[in-house]
Design a protein around this motif. Structure first.
Motif, short mmCIF file in Angstrom:
data_model
loop_
_atom_site.label_atom_id
_atom_site.label_comp_id
_atom_site.label_asym_id
_atom_site.label_seq_id
_atom_site.Cartn_x
_atom_site.Cartn_y
_atom_site.Cartn_z
N VAL A 121 0.29 -1.00 -0.19
CA VAL A 121 0.49 0.07 0.34
C VAL A 121 0.80 1.08 0.00
O VAL A 121 0.92 2.35 -1.01
N TYR A 122 2.25 0.96 0.63
CA TYR A 122 2.94 2.48 0.77
C TYR A 122 3.23 3.36 -0.89
O TYR A 122 3.40 4.01 -0.53
N ASN A 123 3.48 1.77 -1.58
CA ASN A 123 3.83 2.38 -2.94
C ASN A 123 3.17 3.03 -3.96
O ASN A 123 3.04 2.63 -5.39
N LEU A 124 2.20 2.39 -3.52
CA LEU A 124 0.95 2.87 -5.07
C LEU A 124 0.46 3.63 -5.71
O LEU A 124 0.96 3.87 -6.20
N ALA A 125 0.70 5.00 -4.65
CA ALA A 125 0.55 6.27 -5.71
C ALA A 125 1.64 6.16 -6.94
O ALA A 125 1.53 6.96 -7.84
N GLU A 126 2.67 5.95 -6.39
CA GLU A 126 4.08 6.14 -7.13
C GLU A 126 4.21 5.33 -8.12
O GLU A 126 4.28 5.54 -9.39
N GLU A 127 3.30 3.97 -8.42
CA GLU A 127 3.06 3.42 -8.86
C GLU A 127 2.27 3.51 -9.82
O GLU A 127 2.08 3.09 -11.23
N ILE A 128 0.60 3.63 -9.67
CA ILE A 128 -0.32 4.24 -10.30
C ILE A 128 0.07 5.43 -11.10
O ILE A 128 -0.40 5.62 -12.46
N GLU A 129 0.62 6.03 -10.88
CA GLU A 129 1.81 7.72 -11.27
C GLU A 129 2.10 7.30 -12.02
O GLU A 129 1.67 8.11 -13.84
N ASP A 130 3.24 6.61 -12.49
CA ASP A 130 4.18 6.09 -13.44
C ASP A 130 3.03 5.36 -14.62
O ASP A 130 3.43 6.03 -15.77
N PHE A 131 2.32 4.57 -13.88
CA PHE A 131 0.94 3.33 -14.73
C PHE A 131 0.52 4.16 -15.52
O PHE A 131 0.43 4.16 -16.90
N ILE A 132 -0.36 5.49 -15.26
CA ILE A 132 -1.00 5.81 -16.03
C ILE A 132 -0.71 7.48 -17.00
O ILE A 132 -0.67 7.59 -18.12
N ASP A 133 0.91 7.85 -17.09
CA ASP A 133 1.93 8.73 -18.05
C ASP A 133 2.18 8.10 -19.27
O ASP A 133 3.50 8.20 -19.50
N ARG A 134 2.74 6.70 -18.46
CA ARG A 134 3.73 5.84 -19.46
C ARG A 134 3.11 4.94 -20.77
O ARG A 134 1.96 4.65 -20.86
N ASN A 135 4.39 5.08 -21.76
CA ASN A 135 3.81 4.67 -22.63
C ASN A 135 4.70 4.28 -24.01
O ASN A 135 5.62 5.24 -23.61
N PRO A 136 5.91 3.32 -24.27
CA PRO A 136 6.78 2.97 -24.76
C PRO A 136 6.37 3.19 -25.69
O PRO A 136 7.73 3.42 -26.70
N ASN A 137 5.52 3.83 -26.65
CA ASN A 137 5.22 3.82 -27.96
C ASN A 137 5.47 5.55 -28.42
O ASN A 137 5.60 5.88 -29.50
N LYS A 138 5.76 6.32 -27.31
CA LYS A 138 6.31 7.56 -27.51
C LYS A 138 7.62 7.86 -28.30
O LYS A 138 8.53 7.24 -28.12
#
Length: 128
Positions: free
Chosen positions: A111-128
């Motif tokens: 639970v401690y790391n959820l916010a950072e992981e979600i931020e990374d997930f919704i902002d990333r796209n390897p196709n950029k």
């Protein structure tokens, strides 16, 4: 009054549900193995949340847009996107806790790391 209460509940919810999509945890007292919390996202459900078809989602993904970029185009605010994923992880983690592989200690570590992981997930796209 209700708005303030909902904001406080949301803030507490965010603080409690800070995990990573992949994390390692082991029970040091038993040393029987490692629990790996890994979830599989349902992209049909994500595209529904984003108010688009799966085909539109795939097209925009291939163009290099992140989940948040797509949400922004649809007029969905960032906190709504984050809330969607917090809720998803909360429900998944409760299943894991009921089934037994996730102890309280490991749960709160994740639970401690959820916010950072979600931020990374919704902002990333390897196709950029």
């Amino acid at each position: 009054m209700l708005k303030i209460l909902l904001k406080r509940i949301f803030t507490v919810f965010i603080l409690i549900l800070t995990i990573t999509t992949t994390a390692h945890a082991s029970d040091s007292s038993k040393e029987e193995g490692t629990v790996i919390y890994h979830v599989k996202y349902d992209y049909d459900e994500i595209s529904k949340f984003l108010r688009m078809s799966r085909e539109e989602y795939e097209q925009k993904w291939n163009q290099g847009l992140s989940i948040f970029d797509m949400a922004k185009e649809q007029g969905i605010e960032r906190r709504e996107v984050e809330g969607y994923f917090y809720t998803f992880h909360y429900e998944e983690m409760q299943k894991w806790r009921k089934e037994g592989p996730l102890t309280e200690k490991h749960y709160f570590h994740l639970v401690y790391n959820l916010a950072e992981e979600i931020e990374d997930f919704i902002d990333r796209n390897p196709n950029k």
